[in-house]
Design a protein around this motif. Structure first.
Motif, PDB file in Angstrom:
ATOM      1  N   PHE A 231       0.825  -1.208   0.000  1.00  0.00           N
ATOM      2  CA  PHE A 231       0.000   0.000   0.000  1.00  0.00           C
ATOM      3  C   PHE A 231       0.860   1.259   0.000  1.00  0.00           C
ATOM      4  N   PHE A 232       2.001   1.201   0.662  1.00  0.00           N
ATOM      5  CA  PHE A 232       2.904   2.351   0.670  1.00  0.00           C
ATOM      6  C   PHE A 232       3.443   2.623  -0.733  1.00  0.00           C
ATOM      7  N   VAL A 233       3.902   1.568  -1.400  1.00  0.00           N
ATOM      8  CA  VAL A 233       4.428   1.721  -2.761  1.00  0.00           C
ATOM      9  C   VAL A 233       3.323   2.170  -3.718  1.00  0.00           C
ATOM     10  N   ALA A 234       2.130   1.579  -3.567  1.00  0.00           N
ATOM     11  CA  ALA A 234       1.011   1.976  -4.430  1.00  0.00           C
ATOM     12  C   ALA A 234       0.674   3.451  -4.236  1.00  0.00           C
ATOM     13  N   GLY A 235       0.718   3.907  -2.986  1.00  0.00           N
ATOM     14  CA  GLY A 235       0.447   5.312  -2.720  1.00  0.00           C
ATOM     15  C   GLY A 235       1.467   6.230  -3.367  1.00  0.00           C
ATOM     16  N   ILE A 236       2.732   5.825  -3.313  1.00  0.00           N
ATOM     17  CA  ILE A 236       3.782   6.630  -3.946  1.00  0.00           C
ATOM     18  C   ILE A 236       3.583   6.693  -5.456  1.00  0.00           C
ATOM     19  N   ILE A 237       3.242   5.540  -6.053  1.00  0.00           N
ATOM     20  CA  ILE A 237       3.049   5.497  -7.508  1.00  0.00           C
ATOM     21  C   ILE A 237       1.875   6.379  -7.927  1.00  0.00           C
ATOM     22  N   ILE A 238       0.779   6.297  -7.163  1.00  0.00           N
ATOM     23  CA  ILE A 238      -0.416   7.076  -7.510  1.00  0.00           C
ATOM     24  C   ILE A 238      -0.154   8.571  -7.357  1.00  0.00           C
ATOM     25  N   VAL A 239       0.506   8.936  -6.259  1.00  0.00           N
ATOM     26  CA  VAL A 239       0.792  10.353  -6.025  1.00  0.00           C
ATOM     27  C   VAL A 239       1.827  10.865  -7.017  1.00  0.00           C
TER      28      VAL A 239
END
Length: 239
Positions: A231-239
């Protein structure tokens, strides 16, 4: 992306297979298989047809089927938590968890097939069922054999937490790598699912009583850390 898949997916799949209620699963195995394989294909096809004819995107059938395979995945976490809160039967919760477990593998196989076709691989209508059946049967076969081998190895280890936990971790990744690197391209997800189920059914009785708690805590912690990182990596990618 391939590195992330190789590092994280085997852990999440194995934990789910290792902790599922085996006796309830085997009592409902035919319902599970129906909902996890034919139903997934039907769901992906209907979703693709809806996108093709009801939405104004003018996508090709391959793109629609690719999206359908993605949307046919299920996430049982919230559903199972709600079912337990409502006090429904354990068999229903197990059915939902087990269907999701196999559903991940079958939908992933469809996704990889259609992704390859979108990227330029030759794929005819007759190739789809052949590739799906091959990937869906080959992976579980590898997982079953390796699961039995791991169960026999556990019999030889007594009261050694480090060795027993390490064995399950090594088998988790070994099964994935063996399945993903076979010449016939079978499903690594389904291989790990079946290996985890087989090891849980035939190997868990051989886990030393003094180690059982440590092993469950280890895999629960690993699952938590893996989900957090994803979820942390996904958040970085989305942002």
């Amino acid at each position: 992306p391939q590195v992330l898949l190789t590092v994280f997916i085997p852990i999440l799949v194995f934990v789910s297979a290792w902790t599922v209620h085996g006796h309830l699963l085997w009592r409902q195995i035919w319902q599970v298989l129906w909902l996890a394989f034919p139903a997934v294909i039907i769901s992906a096809g209907l979703t693709a047809a809806f996108v093709k004819y009801a939405l104004p995107y003018r996508w090709s059938w391959l793109l629609c089927l690719l999206l359908g395979s993605i949307l046919s995945l299920t996430d049982p976490v919230a559903t199972v938590a709600l079912l337990k809160e409502l006090g429904v039967s354990e068999s229903l919760s197990t059915l939902v968890e087990a269907v999701s477990l196999f559903n991940d593998g079958s939908a992933f196989v469809l996704f990889l097939m259609f992704l390859g076709a979108v990227e330029g691989d030759e794929l005819t209508a007759g190739d789809v069922p052949v590739m799906f059946i091959r990937a869906s049967l080959g992976g579980p076969a590898i997982g079953f054999v390796l699961g039995l081998a791991a169960a026999q190895a556990l019999r030889l280890i007594v009261n050694d937490a480090l060795a027993e936990i390490t064995l399950t971790l090594v088998m988790c990744y070994s099964t994935w790598l063996v399945a993903e690197n076979t010449p016939i391209h079978v499903s690594g997800v389904l291989a790990v699912v079946v290996m985890g189920l087989t090891l849980s059914r035939h190997g868990r009785p051989f886990v030393s009583p003094s180690v059982q708690g440590f092993m469950d805590d280890f895999w629960n912690l690993l699952e938590f850390c893996t989900n957090t990182v994803i979820f942390f990596v996904a958040g970085i990618i989305i942002v």
